[in-house]
Design a protein around this motif. Sequence first.
Motif, PDB file in Angstrom:
ATOM      1  N   LEU A  99     -14.632   8.227 -61.398  1.00 41.29           N
ATOM      2  CA  LEU A  99     -15.446   6.666 -61.188  1.00 41.29           C
ATOM      3  C   LEU A  99     -16.799   6.641 -61.736  1.00 41.29           C
ATOM      4  O   LEU A  99     -17.042   6.140 -62.290  1.00 41.29           O
ATOM      5  N   ARG A 100     -17.425   7.964 -61.618  1.00 37.08           N
ATOM      6  CA  ARG A 100     -18.710   8.159 -62.182  1.00 37.08           C
ATOM      7  C   ARG A 100     -18.877   7.806 -63.633  1.00 37.08           C
ATOM      8  O   ARG A 100     -19.541   7.397 -64.108  1.00 37.08           O
ATOM      9  N   GLU A 155     -23.739  -2.161 -72.933  1.00 34.09           N
ATOM     10  CA  GLU A 155     -23.036  -2.312 -71.819  1.00 34.09           C
ATOM     11  C   GLU A 155     -21.620  -2.017 -72.531  1.00 34.09           C
ATOM     12  O   GLU A 155     -20.700  -1.285 -72.141  1.00 34.09           O
ATOM     13  N   THR A 156     -21.252  -2.417 -73.653  1.00 40.08           N
ATOM     14  CA  THR A 156     -20.322  -2.376 -74.399  1.00 40.08           C
ATOM     15  C   THR A 156     -20.403  -1.794 -75.799  1.00 40.08           C
ATOM     16  O   THR A 156     -21.504  -1.981 -76.347  1.00 40.08           O
ATOM     17  N   ARG A 191     -12.160   4.787 -73.364  1.00 39.67           N
ATOM     18  CA  ARG A 191     -11.784   3.796 -72.481  1.00 39.67           C
ATOM     19  C   ARG A 191     -10.436   3.324 -72.542  1.00 39.67           C
ATOM     20  O   ARG A 191      -9.906   2.869 -71.526  1.00 39.67           O
ATOM     21  N   VAL A 200     -16.257   6.456 -65.373  1.00 37.74           N
ATOM     22  CA  VAL A 200     -15.563   5.100 -65.822  1.00 37.74           C
ATOM     23  C   VAL A 200     -16.664   3.903 -65.593  1.00 37.74           C
ATOM     24  O   VAL A 200     -16.584   3.073 -66.242  1.00 37.74           O
ATOM     25  N   THR A 201     -17.425   4.129 -64.685  1.00 38.45           N
ATOM     26  CA  THR A 201     -18.305   2.973 -64.381  1.00 38.45           C
ATOM     27  C   THR A 201     -19.701   3.075 -65.270  1.00 38.45           C
ATOM     28  O   THR A 201     -20.642   2.489 -65.547  1.00 38.45           O
ATOM     29  N   MET A 202     -19.718   4.147 -65.995  1.00 43.43           N
ATOM     30  CA  MET A 202     -20.814   4.415 -67.157  1.00 43.43           C
ATOM     31  C   MET A 202     -20.668   3.282 -68.173  1.00 43.43           C
ATOM     32  O   MET A 202     -19.672   2.999 -68.496  1.00 43.43           O
ATOM     33  N   THR A 203     -21.953   2.841 -68.770  1.00 45.35           N
ATOM     34  CA  THR A 203     -21.863   1.970 -69.672  1.00 45.35           C
ATOM     35  C   THR A 203     -21.365   2.659 -71.126  1.00 45.35           C
ATOM     36  O   THR A 203     -21.418   3.772 -71.326  1.00 45.35           O
ATOM     37  N   HIS A 220     -11.941  10.569 -66.168  1.00 38.90           N
ATOM     38  CA  HIS A 220     -11.130   9.316 -65.268  1.00 38.90           C
ATOM     39  C   HIS A 220     -12.036   9.413 -63.915  1.00 38.90           C
ATOM     40  O   HIS A 220     -11.615   8.383 -63.195  1.00 38.90           O
ATOM     41  N   GLN A 232      -8.903   6.128 -70.207  1.00 35.77           N
ATOM     42  CA  GLN A 232      -9.393   5.535 -68.802  1.00 35.77           C
ATOM     43  C   GLN A 232      -8.247   4.248 -68.386  1.00 35.77           C
ATOM     44  O   GLN A 232      -7.751   4.342 -67.199  1.00 35.77           O
TER      45      GLN A 232
END
Length: 221
Positions: free
Chosen positions: A158-159, A107-108, A199, A161-164, A156, A202
Amino acid sequence: MRNPIAIMVSFALIGAAIGAAIVGIAGFHGRLSRKPPIEIFADMNRQAKLRPQKPADFLPEGVSSQLPPPGTVARSQPLETVDGAVYSFQDSPVNSGRMNGTTNFVETNPMPVNGKLLARGHERFDIYCSPCHGKLGDGNGITKSIGDMPAVANLHDLRIVTMTDGEIFNTITFGKNTMGAYGPLVPAQDRWAIVAYVRALQLSWLGSTNDLSAEQQAALK
């Protein structure tokens, strides 16, 4: 004056004789023979080579089997990262972008995200990513302006931005669609540095004052 037809017939007979001679000497294509074929161009079918561990005075080790070049990292060989820790390529999220023993992306970012990592990511992003994605990551790089690559992802969206973080790392490593793989060009720690900088881009693009603490919001007012 000689008859043109007779001249043509003579040339045809000469050509047929030459062809028959070539076939007689070289044989038909695919014909079995104990004799080696006649080759005008070998096309690397046979070339000079050395068997493993054979003497070779012109090589540094003196034998045909050489040590790996400096900096070569095998898949199972430990790899030292910038934080000083040592990880194995296959069992560490730092090098694979996936959780241990699974195919799931982390995730991070597993690297320590600090000013040093962001500065490195900024530098590497400008070198490898900005020509296509642009300095701001909005997909308006030089390749798009000259028409070389009309469709470039906006980082930027959403696809993305929401990726891990692990999936972005995986995309940098192996490429996607028209984007080539940068794994062979950019070390793993630098790829994570790029992820951290993406990140940051973004956040600067999509962030709001609501993301700030109460003290920070008060300082702005």
